[in-house]
Write an enzyme that holds these catalytic residues in place. Structure first.
Site, PDB file in Angstrom:
ATOM      1  N   ARG A 224       1.827   2.405   3.585  1.00 59.84           N
ATOM      2  CA  ARG A 224       1.689   1.328   2.609  1.00 59.84           C
ATOM      3  C   ARG A 224       0.553   0.415   3.043  1.00 59.84           C
ATOM      4  O   ARG A 224       0.380   0.138   4.233  1.00 59.84           O
ATOM      5  CB  ARG A 224       2.996   0.526   2.478  1.00 59.84           C
ATOM      6  CG  ARG A 224       4.122   1.293   1.791  1.00 59.84           C
ATOM      7  CD  ARG A 224       3.811   1.475   0.303  1.00 59.84           C
ATOM      8  NE  ARG A 224       4.817   2.243  -0.393  1.00 59.84           N
ATOM      9  CZ  ARG A 224       4.742   3.550  -0.632  1.00 59.84           C
ATOM     10  NH1 ARG A 224       3.698   4.238  -0.191  1.00 59.84           N
ATOM     11  NH2 ARG A 224       5.684   4.168  -1.301  1.00 59.84           N
ATOM     12  N   HIS A 272      -5.463   7.462  -1.819  1.00 60.75           N
ATOM     13  CA  HIS A 272      -4.014   7.543  -2.030  1.00 60.75           C
ATOM     14  C   HIS A 272      -3.613   8.948  -2.485  1.00 60.75           C
ATOM     15  O   HIS A 272      -2.977   9.134  -3.524  1.00 60.75           O
ATOM     16  CB  HIS A 272      -3.555   6.499  -3.049  1.00 60.75           C
ATOM     17  CG  HIS A 272      -2.094   6.153  -2.890  1.00 60.75           C
ATOM     18  ND1 HIS A 272      -1.593   4.894  -3.137  1.00 60.75           N
ATOM     19  CD2 HIS A 272      -1.021   6.895  -2.508  1.00 60.75           C
ATOM     20  CE1 HIS A 272      -0.288   4.874  -2.917  1.00 60.75           C
ATOM     21  NE2 HIS A 272       0.074   6.094  -2.544  1.00 60.75           N
TER      22      HIS A 272
END
Length: 309
Positions: A224, A272
């Site tokens: 994250r 990502h």
């Protein structure tokens, strides 16, 4: 007939429609799958992703569960209108993808491949250390972290696992708490962060903890974006204390073109992609949870809202 609302965005609907239809049939669930629900109170299950069509869950008062397509739930878990059970995505293909990303980048940095890819001049026949001579700290021992840690251990790396609370895994050396974090960071040549985004994990790797890492250590973050203090990371790289950072997740996504990470010589950015949800396999996870709900069985991967994951 069970009514399933796909509320994960119009872009994803054509990607999931056929896979979900087939998975529900294979699971033995007689269901009607829709992307719009004219009567919200008739919906039995909601397939959800942030940025989709549902923000207020109040009208879906009869829904038995909200089934997320993401492993992370930080963008929904605090929604006050969400009173239905919430399940996060734990997909075998997602786990495979994460293991491959982590393993690939650990090996890249372990072997020092960048210098050869860049074509550095000279002929320096200096062999890299063996994997058993390199310590990797795995911060986070959930589904993804444990799988990646085991893969690295299988390659002979010395893996030190860490979690906020005590977690024992039979085949890994594990630590927990602040003292455990300091120990694993002080010994790690490479550190991988695979923790959920919670208030307790925000800026976990700040300036003080980054300083615990040995000189030249490498940081990999496929977890994250909030796990690392961005400014502290750049400062540690600029000072020469850290050797490199390979980052897949960010506080703002897409990462702006003018962000310092984009142009830093010691930062690798990937967009990502470490553990993307795959429609075919994720649909089977969703269908199994719907089957369980209809059979009165416990849901898989139910989120503990008090912990935020």
């Amino acid at each position: 007939m069970t009514l399933v609302l796909f509320a994960a965005g119009a872009r994803r609907w054509p990607l999931y429609r056929d896979h979900l239809t087939d998975a529900l049939a294979e699971a033995g669930v007689t269901a009607r799958l829709v992307s719009e629900a004219p009567e919200p109170e008739a919906v039995d299950y909601i397939v959800f992703a942030p940025g989709g069509d549902v923000v207020d869950f109040t009208p879906y008062r009869n829904a038995k569960a909200v089934l997320g397509l993401w492993a992370g739930v930080e963008r929904i878990v605090g929604n006050a209108t969400l009173t239905q059970p919430l399940c996060r995505m734990v997909d075998p293909a997602m786990t495979e993808g994460m293991v491959e990303w982590v393993t690939g980048h650990v090996l890249r940095h372990h072997l020092g491949l960048d210098r050869w890819i860049r074509g550095e001049p000279g002929w320096q026949q200096v062999a890299p250390p063996l994997a058993r001579e390199r310590t990797v700290a795995m911060l986070g021992l959930g589904e993804l972290g444990a799988a990646a840690a085991r893969a690295l251990a299988g390659l002979n790396f010395r893996v030190l696992g860490w979690s906020r609370s005590e977690k024992r895994l039979a085949d890994l050396e594990t630590h927990h708490g602040e003292a455990g974090l300091e120990r694993v960071l002080r010994e790690a040549g490479i550190v991988v962060t695979l923790l959920p985004a919670t208030p307790e994990t925000e800026n976990l790797l700040d300036a003080r903890r980054l300083a615990w890492l040995p000189p030249g250590a490498v940081v990999l973050n496929p977890g994250r974006g909030t796990l690392i203090d961005d400014e502290a990371l750049i400062a540690a790289l600029d000072a020469g204390h850290l050797g490199h950072a390979t980052l897949d997740v960010f506080r703002i996504e897409p990462l702006p073109d003018d962000h310092p990470f984009r142009h830093h010589p010691k930062v690798t950015v990937t967009p990502h992609i470490a553990a993307e949800t795959r429609p075919a396999s994720a649909s089977r996870v969703i269908a199994e949870n719907i089957r369980r709900g209809e059979a009165g069985e416990p849901f898989l991967h139910l989120v503990d809202r008090s912990r935020g994951y």
